[in-house]
Design a protein around this motif. Structure first.
Motif, PDB file in Angstrom:
ATOM      1  N   LEU A 157       0.822  -1.206   0.000  1.00  0.00           N
ATOM      2  CA  LEU A 157       0.000   0.000   0.000  1.00  0.00           C
ATOM      3  C   LEU A 157       0.855   1.254   0.000  1.00  0.00           C
ATOM      4  O   LEU A 157       0.532   2.245  -0.672  1.00  0.00           O
ATOM      5  N   ARG A 176      -4.432   3.294  -2.357  1.00  0.00           N
ATOM      6  CA  ARG A 176      -5.412   2.253  -2.020  1.00  0.00           C
ATOM      7  C   ARG A 176      -5.190   1.035  -2.898  1.00  0.00           C
ATOM      8  O   ARG A 176      -4.584   1.123  -3.970  1.00  0.00           O
ATOM      9  N   TRP A 177      -5.698  -0.100  -2.426  1.00  0.00           N
ATOM     10  CA  TRP A 177      -5.754  -1.282  -3.274  1.00  0.00           C
ATOM     11  C   TRP A 177      -6.810  -1.049  -4.355  1.00  0.00           C
ATOM     12  O   TRP A 177      -7.800  -0.330  -4.137  1.00  0.00           O
TER      13      TRP A 177
END
Length: 258
Positions: free
Chosen positions: A215, A222-223
């Protein structure tokens, strides 16, 4: 008053085949194609006969859905699927080779069986299916082929030797087929998802230290989600990409640019 410009992203009347369509990236890609107007054929090893999430999503958008339950590790079954698709009443306009599998183990413990299964699903049988469907696209003079590549089409990764080899292979296959088929009006490209929250990345997300290190490197902070693949999928499946050939398009939140 000028006439409205034709929407180059419109897939109305097109038939799109999406492998690995039951969940995750495949479900999101199939839904995006249906939202753009395409009817969808979904393929998965565990696809329900009726009432699957992908069927409900496609039909809710007013498009037709046909499903096939096929073990994509079975060479003969994939060849049979290819013949079934090519003998249908409608030609395949878009083929999305999304199905994949992964095995995690240090290279010294990565067994032959793990290697063979990953290469079969993630590379060899994708070629088997694309070769047959692509033959008809070349004959018709049009068609769109998409592969789901990976950040590991560019990097080495950890503990995923077979997966990395397969994804590098897909990047090369994308370019090889594009070189041969572009003169015949067939576009072959790939999307390369970054770190997306799916079953394939659960082991990484469940490891606090590894999840944090990943991350921290993603500029977007963000993922990714499967829905983040929607725009790239529709672009590469539509007339908007008619002059795009042999591209591996990262959708990675900026990871590769870091």
């Amino acid at each position: 008053m000028p006439e409205p410009t034709t929407n180059p992203f419109d897939l109305t009347g097109r038939l799109a085949v999406v492998t690995g369509a039951r969940r995750g990236l495949g479900l999101a890609m199939a839904t995006a194609l249906a939202a753009a107007g395409a009817d969808v054929v979904g393929v998965s090893a565990h696809l329900e006969a009726e009432g699957s999430d992908v069927q409900r999503a496609v039909e809710a958008l007013g498009r037709s859905f046909t499903g096939y339950r096929v073990d994509l590790a079975d060479r003969a079954a994939v060849a049979d699927l290819a013949e079934t698709l090519c003998s249908g009443e409608r030609p395949v306009d878009v083929l999305v080779n999304n199905a994949g599998t992964i095995e995690r183990a240090p290279a010294v413990d990565h067994t032959d069986e793990m290697w063979d299964r990953v290469l079969e699903v993630d590379l060899s049988n994708q070629f088997v299916l694309t070769r047959r469907v692509g033959r008809d696209m070349v004959r018709r003079g049009r068609g769109k082929v998409l592969f789901t590549a990976s950040l590991l089409s560019f990097q080495g990764g950890l503990n995923v030797a077979a997966y990395t080899a397969a994804k590098y292979g897909l990047a090369g296959l994308t370019k090889a087929l594009a070189n041969e088929w572009a003169p015949h009006g067939v576009n072959v490209n790939a999307v390369a998802p970054g770190y997306v929250a799916t079953d394939n990345t659960r082991a990484l997300r469940d490891d606090p230290a590894r999840a944090r290190s990943i991350l921290d490197r993603i500029p977007a902070g963000r993922w990714g989600t499967p829905a983040d693949l929607a725009g790239a999928t529709v672009f590469l499946a539509s007339a908007a990409s008619d002059y795009v050939h042999g591209v591996v398009l990262p959708v990675d939140g900026g990871w590769l640019g870091r």
